[in-house]
Scaffold this motif. Structure first.
Motif, short mmCIF file in Angstrom:
data_model
loop_
_atom_site.label_atom_id
_atom_site.label_comp_id
_atom_site.label_asym_id
_atom_site.label_seq_id
_atom_site.Cartn_x
_atom_site.Cartn_y
_atom_site.Cartn_z
N SER A 80 0.84 -1.20 -0.05
CA SER A 80 0.12 -0.02 0.06
C SER A 80 0.87 1.28 -0.07
O SER A 80 2.18 1.32 0.56
N VAL A 81 0.23 2.41 -0.61
CA VAL A 81 0.80 3.66 -0.79
C VAL A 81 0.18 4.50 0.34
O VAL A 81 -0.86 4.28 0.42
N LEU A 82 1.06 5.25 1.05
CA LEU A 82 0.73 6.23 2.02
C LEU A 82 -0.36 7.20 1.47
O LEU A 82 -0.27 7.77 0.24
N THR A 83 -1.58 7.49 1.96
CA THR A 83 -2.57 8.37 1.59
C THR A 83 -1.96 9.69 2.20
O THR A 83 -1.15 9.76 3.01
N ASN A 84 -2.67 10.80 1.41
CA ASN A 84 -2.34 12.11 2.05
C ASN A 84 -2.60 12.36 3.53
O ASN A 84 -1.76 12.99 4.29
N SER A 85 -3.53 11.75 3.96
CA SER A 85 -4.11 11.97 5.24
C SER A 85 -2.95 11.29 6.35
O SER A 85 -2.75 11.58 7.33
N GLN A 86 -2.50 10.19 5.70
CA GLN A 86 -1.61 9.25 6.57
C GLN A 86 -0.34 9.86 6.75
O GLN A 86 0.45 10.06 7.63
N GLU A 87 0.06 10.62 5.45
CA GLU A 87 1.53 11.52 5.51
C GLU A 87 1.24 12.63 6.31
O GLU A 87 2.37 12.96 7.23
N GLU A 88 0.14 13.33 6.46
CA GLU A 88 0.15 14.52 7.37
C GLU A 88 -0.20 14.03 8.70
O GLU A 88 0.45 14.87 9.58
N GLN A 89 -0.47 12.77 9.08
CA GLN A 89 -0.41 12.55 10.39
C GLN A 89 0.72 12.10 11.02
O GLN A 89 1.06 12.44 12.10
N LEU A 90 1.58 11.69 9.91
CA LEU A 90 3.05 11.21 10.22
C LEU A 90 3.85 12.54 10.55
O LEU A 90 4.62 12.52 11.58
N LEU A 91 3.57 13.57 9.91
CA LEU A 91 4.21 14.86 10.11
C LEU A 91 3.53 15.76 11.30
O LEU A 91 4.21 16.19 12.37
N ARG A 92 2.30 15.17 11.82
CA ARG A 92 1.98 15.77 12.92
C ARG A 92 2.39 15.28 14.06
O ARG A 92 2.77 15.89 15.22
N ASP A 93 2.58 13.72 13.96
CA ASP A 93 3.18 13.13 15.17
C ASP A 93 4.56 13.44 15.68
O ASP A 93 5.07 13.20 16.63
N VAL A 94 5.55 14.20 14.69
CA VAL A 94 6.62 14.47 14.88
C VAL A 94 6.85 15.98 15.33
O VAL A 94 8.04 16.40 15.56
N ASN A 95 5.73 16.49 15.13
CA ASN A 95 5.82 18.14 15.33
C ASN A 95 5.85 18.22 16.78
O ASN A 95 5.04 17.56 17.76
N ASN A 96 6.47 19.31 17.22
CA ASN A 96 6.49 19.71 18.69
C ASN A 96 6.55 21.25 18.69
O ASN A 96 7.50 21.76 17.88
N SER A 97 6.04 21.89 19.80
CA SER A 97 6.18 23.38 19.93
C SER A 97 7.45 23.54 20.54
O SER A 97 7.88 24.69 20.37
N ASP A 98 8.35 22.62 21.27
CA ASP A 98 9.39 22.84 21.87
C ASP A 98 10.49 22.71 20.51
O ASP A 98 10.59 21.73 19.96
N ASN A 99 11.27 23.71 20.24
CA ASN A 99 12.26 23.78 19.15
C ASN A 99 13.23 22.45 19.50
O ASN A 99 13.74 22.05 18.52
N PHE A 100 13.80 22.43 20.77
CA PHE A 100 14.74 21.31 20.97
C PHE A 100 14.32 20.03 20.70
O PHE A 100 15.12 19.32 19.88
N HIS A 101 13.20 19.65 21.09
CA HIS A 101 12.51 18.34 20.84
C HIS A 101 12.37 18.25 19.29
O HIS A 101 12.66 17.08 18.78
N ARG A 102 11.83 19.14 18.63
CA ARG A 102 11.72 19.15 17.15
C ARG A 102 13.01 18.72 16.55
O ARG A 102 13.22 18.22 15.61
N LYS A 103 13.98 19.45 16.79
CA LYS A 103 15.48 19.11 16.25
C LYS A 103 15.73 17.79 16.73
O LYS A 103 16.46 17.09 15.76
N MET A 104 15.93 17.49 17.98
CA MET A 104 16.22 16.10 18.48
C MET A 104 15.36 14.99 17.63
O MET A 104 15.87 13.92 17.24
N THR A 105 14.04 15.23 17.31
CA THR A 105 13.35 14.33 16.59
C THR A 105 13.91 14.21 15.15
O THR A 105 13.94 13.03 14.74
N ALA A 106 14.29 15.29 14.53
CA ALA A 106 14.93 15.20 13.40
C ALA A 106 16.12 14.41 13.09
O ALA A 106 16.39 13.47 12.40
N HIS A 107 17.41 14.63 14.17
CA HIS A 107 18.15 13.79 14.23
C HIS A 107 17.88 12.28 14.63
O HIS A 107 18.50 11.53 13.86
N SER A 108 16.87 12.01 15.42
CA SER A 108 16.54 10.66 15.54
C SER A 108 16.12 10.12 14.22
O SER A 108 16.20 8.76 14.16
N ILE A 109 15.26 10.69 13.61
CA ILE A 109 14.79 10.12 12.42
C ILE A 109 15.90 9.79 11.57
O ILE A 109 15.87 8.55 10.80
#
Length: 222
Positions: free
Chosen positions: A157-186
């Motif tokens: 299966s290919v990811l739907t647009n809504s699934q892609e948007e949910q993936l990005l929402r899951d890794v979003n964070n209001s804290d700059n440090f946590h967003r950056k560390m999430t990017a490193h972790s990915i």
């Protein structure tokens, strides 16, 4: 095989770089800190083909991320700390046993589609780095090549647009440090995802020792 000139030039460039510059493939020390149950040391070299060339280039790019991370934090944070950074919806690794090469290809394809989306978050957090751009480029090339290896790629299966948007929402964070560390972790998790997939498939491509021994015995009888 796709005939897109950009794809051809990218693979050709990767092959030339790997052959002429001697890019190192990460050794066993870069495997998951949880340990490698296979007992194999290092990463076995594969014969050159498009998939394996692109995979090696992708691993070199994610290994460069490790060096950049260590340079950025100067020992204040260990690289393997990123293994403990939890990210929702990450794909599972290919297991070393009870898993066919076809099944591993399918898991790689599914997982790389997830990582291709998550790398958008990485690119946003590191706009001045070429690593997320290069990595996503190689991930997309790997997706194309792995589809060539699977008997029925249309069943994955290919990811739907809504699934892609949910993936990005899951890794979003209001804290700059946590967003950056999430990017490193990915990038960290993707690195080990690729290493594991490579080792599992390489293991499946090796002839079974028992079958080899039986062949030797048969030849000796002749």
């Amino acid at each position: 095989m796709p005939s897109n000139p950009d794809w051809i030039s990218a693979v050709t460039l990767a092959a030339l770089l790997l052959c002429t510059s001697g890019f190192p493939l990460p050794d066993a020390s870069t495997d998951s800190p949880n340990g490698d149950p296979s007992g194999e040391e290092g990463v076995t070299e594969w014969p050159v083909d498009a998939l394996k060339t692109v995979l090696k280039a992708a691993l070199y790019t994610t290994e460069r991320h490790r060096k950049e991370f260590e340079a950025e934090f100067q020992g204040m944070l260990d690289y393997d700390f990123l293994d403990k950074y939890r990210i929702p919806s990450l794909p599972a690794l290919c297991p070393f046993s009870n898993f066919s090469k076809e099944a591993c290809f399918i898991r790689l394809l599914q997982g790389l589609r997830v990582y291709s989306v998550l790398l958008k978050h990485v690119a946003q957090e590191f706009p001045n780095s070429f690593i997320p751009i290069e990595t996503r480029h190689y991930v997309n090339l790997l997706i194309t090549e792995i589809k060539e290896k699977i008997n029925a790629p249309g069943q994955v299966s290919v990811l739907t647009n809504s699934q892609e948007e949910q993936l990005l929402r899951d890794v979003n964070n209001s804290d700059n440090f946590h967003r950056k560390m999430t990017a490193h972790s990915i990038l960290y998790k993707l690195h080990h995802f690729l290493i594991r997939g490579k080792r599992v498939i390489d293991k499946r491509e090796k002839p079974r020792r028992g079958m080899h021994n039986r062949g030797v015995e048969k030849n000796n009888e002749i």
